[in-house]
Design a protein around this motif. Sequence first.
Motif, PDB file in Angstrom:
ATOM      1  N   UNK A  90     -26.739  -6.986   6.601  1.00 22.15           N
ATOM      2  CA  UNK A  90     -26.491  -7.424   5.228  1.00 22.15           C
ATOM      3  C   UNK A  90     -25.264  -6.679   4.694  1.00 22.15           C
ATOM      4  N   UNK A  91     -24.680  -7.225   3.639  1.00 24.39           N
ATOM      5  CA  UNK A  91     -23.642  -6.487   2.931  1.00 24.39           C
ATOM      6  C   UNK A  91     -22.218  -6.773   3.348  1.00 24.39           C
ATOM      7  N   UNK A  92     -22.028  -7.665   4.337  1.00 27.88           N
ATOM      8  CA  UNK A  92     -20.651  -7.999   4.707  1.00 27.88           C
ATOM      9  C   UNK A  92     -20.597  -9.390   5.327  1.00 27.88           C
ATOM     10  N   UNK A  93     -19.397  -9.920   5.435  1.00 27.38           N
ATOM     11  CA  UNK A  93     -19.184 -11.170   6.158  1.00 27.38           C
ATOM     12  C   UNK A  93     -18.415 -10.824   7.422  1.00 27.38           C
ATOM     13  N   UNK A  94     -19.089 -10.895   8.548  1.00 27.09           N
ATOM     14  CA  UNK A  94     -18.475 -10.560   9.836  1.00 27.09           C
ATOM     15  C   UNK A  94     -19.304 -11.230  10.918  1.00 27.09           C
ATOM     16  N   UNK A  95     -18.695 -11.530  12.057  1.00 24.79           N
ATOM     17  CA  UNK A  95     -19.478 -12.155  13.130  1.00 24.79           C
ATOM     18  C   UNK A  95     -20.717 -11.320  13.454  1.00 24.79           C
ATOM     19  N   UNK A  96     -21.864 -11.975  13.537  1.00 21.33           N
ATOM     20  CA  UNK A  96     -23.121 -11.289  13.845  1.00 21.33           C
ATOM     21  C   UNK A  96     -23.925 -10.907  12.620  1.00 21.33           C
ATOM     22  N   UNK A 121     -36.277  -1.781   7.231  1.00 25.12           N
ATOM     23  CA  UNK A 121     -34.963  -1.160   7.090  1.00 25.12           C
ATOM     24  C   UNK A 121     -34.801   0.054   7.998  1.00 25.12           C
ATOM     25  N   UNK A 122     -33.558   0.376   8.282  1.00 24.02           N
ATOM     26  CA  UNK A 122     -33.252   1.530   9.116  1.00 24.02           C
ATOM     27  C   UNK A 122     -32.844   2.729   8.269  1.00 24.02           C
ATOM     28  N   UNK A 123     -32.128   3.636   8.893  1.00 23.52           N
ATOM     29  CA  UNK A 123     -31.719   4.856   8.205  1.00 23.52           C
ATOM     30  C   UNK A 123     -30.561   4.575   7.247  1.00 23.52           C
ATOM     31  N   UNK A 136     -27.026  -7.664  -2.890  1.00 23.04           N
ATOM     32  CA  UNK A 136     -28.191  -6.835  -2.539  1.00 23.04           C
ATOM     33  C   UNK A 136     -28.579  -6.073  -3.803  1.00 23.04           C
ATOM     34  N   UNK A 137     -29.736  -6.410  -4.363  1.00 20.72           N
ATOM     35  CA  UNK A 137     -30.217  -5.697  -5.564  1.00 20.72           C
ATOM     36  C   UNK A 137     -31.297  -4.712  -5.120  1.00 20.72           C
ATOM     37  N   UNK A 180     -26.398  -2.167   0.774  1.00 16.65           N
ATOM     38  CA  UNK A 180     -26.841  -2.462   2.151  1.00 16.65           C
ATOM     39  C   UNK A 180     -26.703  -1.218   3.032  1.00 16.65           C
ATOM     40  N   UNK A 181     -25.618  -0.479   2.856  1.00 23.94           N
ATOM     41  CA  UNK A 181     -25.429   0.730   3.671  1.00 23.94           C
ATOM     42  C   UNK A 181     -26.440   1.809   3.281  1.00 23.94           C
ATOM     43  N   UNK A 182     -26.558   2.040   1.994  1.00 27.96           N
ATOM     44  CA  UNK A 182     -27.409   3.148   1.528  1.00 27.96           C
ATOM     45  C   UNK A 182     -28.869   2.895   1.901  1.00 27.96           C
ATOM     46  N   UNK A 183     -29.269   1.631   1.908  1.00 31.40           N
ATOM     47  CA  UNK A 183     -30.687   1.350   2.171  1.00 31.40           C
ATOM     48  C   UNK A 183     -30.937   0.749   3.557  1.00 31.40           C
TER      49      UNK A 183
END
Length: 468
Positions: free
Chosen positions: A388-394, A461-463, A63-64, A379-382
Amino acid sequence: MGSYLITGGTVVTATDTVAADVFIDGEQIAAILAPGSLLGAGLRREGVPVISADGCYVLPGGVDPHTHFEAEGQSVPVLDTFATGTRAAALGGTTTVIDFAYARPGERPAQGLDWYHSKADGQCAVDYGFHMMLTSCDAGTVADVDQLMDRGVTSFKLYTAYTGTLYSTDDVILRMLQHSRRSGALMMLHAENGPAIDVLREQAVEAGQTEPRYHARTRPAALEAEAVHRVTRLAEVAGAPVYIVHLSSAEGLGEVVRARARGVRVLAETCPQYLFLDEDRLALPGFEGASFVCSPPLRAKEDQEALWKGLSDRHLQNVATDHCPFCRDQRLPGVDDFRKIPNGLPGVEHRLEQVFHGGVAGGKISLNRWVEICSTAPAKIFGLYPRKGTLAPGADADVVIFDPHAGHVVSAKTHHMNVDYSVYEGQALSGAVRTVLLRGKVVVDDGRYTGASGDGRFLARGASITEP
Ligand code: DUC
Ligand code: ZN
Ligand code: ZN
């Protein structure tokens, strides 16, 4: 859109490093299970294609959060379009970019956002979102921010530099920070003291000091530190988080560290150019010196070490590229007058590999921290996590297969960005992006681009998560 099974790799997230297989169903990750267990469940019989990641790391797409495609705000336009720039991003393992939209003079931010949608929609090779630059704030700007938040733009850039154009005064910055506390918008600050820089530029020109190296001399680290101090104090007063873009210096970082120690929620990014390049480059003759002009400017070698330490100590959260390329002909008019050189460097293609090379292979950060810096934290900050930002189910199946044993040498002859030189020419990188999936579609296969313009979707994007 089908299914894939990625086998034989080591799955790396911000928190874990495990040998595992990744099952992708449609656009999402369906499961991450022990090696071989999914094959054993009969997927091979069902004809699910297998992608081998033997000997490789399998990580979430990069994520850039800082690019400028098709920007027209400087004396000459940025030549990378949303199509060419995001294609280069994909080849380097970045599957999400957040670009800076802005409004043209006389227009409101919402019109700027329409304009940016008209440039990007249907063109991008990776998923994309927008920040909005707030440059002529007035009584209506608070309503503008609220309107844009409803349209999925939840972060906004203000400037303490560029008097007369992009610059905001302290009262405006404080009001916007106060509003961000109420609304959940995240304010991003370009922190350099613009009025003081104006004085130094004027004095340098009067003294005939107009070569590219005076671009850096007239923007000293002390004036970055001063502005970082001021905006973090304003954030403290407002009780709001603040995000410092393109932090370049040890002195600026010191102010971030002190503010965080006071309990201010300061987040900050640095960029590859501040980790790998130093101010000596600006003294190279002719075009060479001009080719390294960016703002804030390149700093000393010691600053690079401090910034790596800031990444490792978690005072800095992200490495973003600030990709803003201008080609030789666009820079040449400024060879004898630094004021005429457009500001910005190319880099969107190499970030993931460079942070691995300098950080992980260089022994400065762990594998997990690499993934956190390049994918999870932005991904978290934005407001994109956990999609985005992880590999996990969903989660979206944005996946990079990274070969730590491969390597390549960066060159303008082989890069994919639309710019005719590289500031990293000859940099030998350890590790290489091999295969990239964007929401379950293979867009890079063994280093070859297999996607298409328009694969990328706009991300509302969300919060922010401001304590990533
Ligand atoms: N700030 C940026 O973020 N990019 C290019 C130039 C600048 O001043
Ligand atoms: Zn800036
Ligand atoms: Zn920028």
